[in-house]
Enzyme design. Structure first.
Site, PDB file in Angstrom:
ATOM      1  N   GLU A 157     -16.289 -49.258  -9.642  1.00 48.17           N
ATOM      2  CA  GLU A 157     -15.255 -47.977  -9.881  1.00 48.17           C
ATOM      3  C   GLU A 157     -13.615 -49.218  -8.586  1.00 48.17           C
ATOM      4  O   GLU A 157     -14.753 -50.178  -7.700  1.00 48.17           O
ATOM      5  CB  GLU A 157     -15.409 -47.527  -8.749  1.00 48.17           C
TER       6      GLU A 157
ATOM      7  N   CYS B 138     -15.441 -41.550  -7.588  1.00 48.68           N
ATOM      8  CA  CYS B 138     -13.853 -40.247  -6.893  1.00 48.68           C
ATOM      9  C   CYS B 138     -13.030 -40.572  -7.812  1.00 48.68           C
ATOM     10  O   CYS B 138     -12.028 -39.513  -7.602  1.00 48.68           O
ATOM     11  CB  CYS B 138     -14.132 -40.530  -5.828  1.00 48.68           C
TER      12      CYS B 138
ATOM     13  N   ASN C 191     -17.174 -36.200 -12.281  1.00 51.83           N
ATOM     14  CA  ASN C 191     -18.203 -36.889 -11.164  1.00 51.83           C
ATOM     15  C   ASN C 191     -19.085 -36.349 -10.109  1.00 51.83           C
ATOM     16  O   ASN C 191     -20.060 -36.102 -10.506  1.00 51.83           O
ATOM     17  CB  ASN C 191     -16.818 -38.542 -10.371  1.00 51.83           C
ATOM     18  N   GLU C 192     -18.238 -36.074  -9.091  1.00 47.54           N
ATOM     19  CA  GLU C 192     -19.823 -35.477  -8.132  1.00 47.54           C
ATOM     20  C   GLU C 192     -18.795 -34.040  -7.771  1.00 47.54           C
ATOM     21  O   GLU C 192     -18.182 -33.873  -6.917  1.00 47.54           O
ATOM     22  CB  GLU C 192     -19.465 -36.223  -6.817  1.00 47.54           C
TER      23      GLU C 192
END
Ligand code: AHR
Length: 654
Positions: free
Chosen positions: A46, A241, A372-373
């Site tokens: 990331e 994120c 993603n989350e």
């Protein structure tokens, strides 16, 4: 008195022999438990902590196209005895929507007029190495302005120089190279203007010639080498994120990261403002490292590409913006087009672009993450639509789905139950927890449904304290706890098919999140103790697991030991991994059942420190690093002494 002493001695020796009696461990080398997928140990990438811009992407000029929110951030106007001379930021607007700004320089009538770029916390340059300068420029009619390029060290001395003479009245790219006469981690780049007239400049760039595989405009070789040394099974990109964005406008859109670099639209990096105490106002994403480069990197280091795409949801810790479900099509189309970009024939629209960028052969994409989350029923709605549409066209592509940011909360339970009922392919579990949690959870997957979705331990790291305060270090305590836990992942290789530590990279002067696997400054880099744990696992993966037991039970905490064992079909070796998580030496005796040869040689590689707070650093990069010694198998038994708080990998030639 004498008798008493003798009794005491006898008692002491009896106690000593009890304390020293080896732990009996049985390894059933002839029993095949579970195949270990080649993807098992991978990398999570990331752009956080200056991982891409200012990190692995080797560009040395910060804000090269003047597109940061403050267009001159990173740049300084230089006026030495100058009369006149001016600099303007112009905006072409729709005429160049992705890269609208450039600077117009009207040279001074006398004196030295120029601009200087400070780089990303300086520019790391090395003595006798070549540097490639390039710029997009256009000269005004009649202009005689020349560009004198200077690399300056931290003391202000010139350590490299080159010249560009007057050029065309149309936008063109100009390039010139020079050699640095000194090494400096904090150099800067100046452009001095000579002669009468004015010139327009954009995409001012400086790259080392020596990049990974010597690719022009490529990546930092030392950092990619550290990744390649892991021999990773997969590369997950671009996050994290960053996929989601603080809001949808700021989400990661892969189509804006491919094609010519000068046409890639820069956006703010979400980590720029995420943590008030680690704010990084100069953190943007130039996308010089874009999806094509990620695929190429995956190929270079032998990793299966695993892109994660936005699913119509912005970060739920920030704005939580949602795309209405009847407006999801463009998002799903991005996913379909990405598969075409990676795998499609060169006749297809996106396959053709891949070929034009230099890679006619497909990238062999087999998996993709949807969000993603994310959490909540809103995720399920969006995931369902993505999964249905993608599977219709590409049934063999395996989808990775979110089970939220925690691995044991209500959000997790809801998604876990729902996605299992939906027969999802792969669930992406994240845990940033204490070292104790990692030890206690070494059995986490022992009771998972063997027939359910596969597990991707997509982000994990042992954290002793909070994240952005810098107190959480990559110390030996955290690395050893991860090693112990990872024996549990390996033992459950039929369920857990992928795992990656997170985050991956951090600049020592520009991080937002700590701990991280690999640390670097502008010239050097080193792996943390956690890096060496990852490396020992991935370099010693094995083809399938075999039972390793103590007192008839798997080893996940008894006597503070944690172990797994596998067979490597290629090298015909048994691989034992064992963590001794207590501050005392333990002698173990491995009974190797099913061996054909009674005696053989083995190599034991270990990581150890007596100081649980020990870390690696730029000054001491190998404070905790693997050491090896030879051990022997005699009569199908291997005896080994496990040092206090150590992690060992034993490879036994069969
Ligand atoms: O790894 C850092 C961050 O942790 C990732 O961006 C996010 O997915 C998680 O919360």
């Amino acid at each position: 008195m004498k008798q008493l002493t003798l009794v005491a001695l006898l008692l002491a020796s009896a106690f000593f022999s009890v304390a020293q009696s080896p732990e009996h461990i049985i390894v059933k080398t002839d029993q095949h438990m579970a195949d270990i997928k080649p993807t098992m140990w991978g990398i999570f990438f990331e752009d956080i902590n200056l991982a891409a811009d200012g990190g692995i992407y080797a560009e040395l000029v910060k804000n090269r196209s003047f597109e940061f929110t403050s267009p001159m951030m990173g740049w300084k106007e230089q006026r030495k005895g100058v009369t006149g001379g001016s600099l303007w930021v112009l905006n072409r607007g729709a005429a160049n929507q992705n890269n609208p700004r450039y600077v117009r320089v009207q040279n001074a009538l006398s004196g030295n007029y120029g601009i200087t770029n400070e780089g990303f916390r300086g520019m790391g340059v090395m003595k006798d190495k070549q540097y490639d300068f390039s710029v997009w420029a256009r000269w005004a009619k009649g202009s005689e302005v020349k560009l004198r390029i200077e690399l300056v060290n931290v003391k202000g001395e010139v350590i490299g120089t080159a010249k560009l003479v007057t050029g065309s009245g149309d936008w063109k790219k100009y390039a010139v190279s020079f050699t640095s006469s000194a090494t400096d981690p904090k150099a800067q780049l100046s452009i001095w203007f000579e002669g009468k007239g004015s010139v327009d400049l954009d995409m001012i760039s400086l790259f080392p010639k020596d990049t990974w595989k010597n690719r022009t405009g490529g990546m930092r070789a030392d950092l990619v080498q550290l990744l390649a040394d892991l021999k990773p099974g997969f590369l997950r990109f671009p996050g994290g994120c960053i996929v989601e964005g603080r809001d949808l406008a700021n989400r990661y859109q892969w189509k804006k990261t491919v094609g010519k670099v000068e046409d890639r639209e820069l956006i703010i990096n979400r980590w720029n403002t995420e943590f008030a105490n680690r704010s990084t106002p100069d953190y943007f994403q130039s996308f010089g490292l874009g999806f094509y480069e990620y695929f190429l990197l995956s190929e270079d280091i032998g990793a299966s590409p695993l892109p994660i795409l936005n699913c119509g949801m912005a970060c739920q810790y920030n704005t939580s913006e949602l795309v209405p479900t009847d407006q999801l099509d463009p998002y799903v189309q991005d996913a379909l087009d990405l598969i075409e970009f990676a795998n499609g024939s060169v006749q297809t629209k996106w396959g053709k672009l891949r070929a034009a960028m230099g890679h006619p052969a497909p990238f062999n994409l087999k998996m993709m993450g949807v969000g993603n989350e994310q959490w909540g029923p809103q995720y399920i709605e969006r995931y369902t639509y993505f999964a249905k549409t993608i599977k219709q066209k590409y049934p063999s592509v395996q989808l990775v789905s979110s089970v939220g940011p925690g691995a044991e909360d209500d959000r997790f339970r809801f998604l876990n139950d729902t996605l299992r009922k939906m027969h999802a392919d792969i669930l992406d579990e994240h845990y940033y927890k204490s070292p104790e949690w990692f030890l206690q959870n070494a059995k986490r997957y022992d009771d998972y449904d063997r027939k359910g979705p596969k597990i991707f331990a997509g982000e994990y790291a042992a954290h002793s304290v909070g994240i952005p305060n810098g107190k959480t270090k990559n110390n030996w305590r955290s690395a050893l706890a991860e090693a112990a836990f990872m024996t549990g992942l390996e033992r459950n290789a039929d369920v857990v098919t992928m795992a990656s530590y997170a985050p991956l990279l951090a600049h020592v002067d520009g991080w937002q999140w700590s701990p991280d696997l690999i640390w670097f400054d502008n010239l050097q880099s080193y792996g943390s103790p956690n890096y060496y744990v990852q490396k020992l696992f991935s370099n010693n993966r094995g083809s399938y697991t075999v039972p390793i037991e103590m007192n008839g039970k798997m080893i996940a905490g008894q006597d503070s030991l944690y172990a797994s064992a596998s067979m490597d079909k290629n090298s015909n070796e048994l691989i034992i991994k064992i963590a001794n998580t207590i501050g005392k030496e333990q002698t173990v005796s491995f009974d190797l059942e099913g061996l054909k040869k009674a005696d053989s040689k083995a190599v034991l590689t270990y990581l150890q420190s007596n100081d649980m707070n020990e870390v690696n650093s730029l000054e001491k990069p190998l404070a905790v690093a693997p050491l090896t010694k030879e051990v022997e198998v005699k009569n199908k038994v291997l005896r080994a002494t496990l040092l206090p708080n150590s992690f060992s990998v034993i490879r036994i030639k069969l």
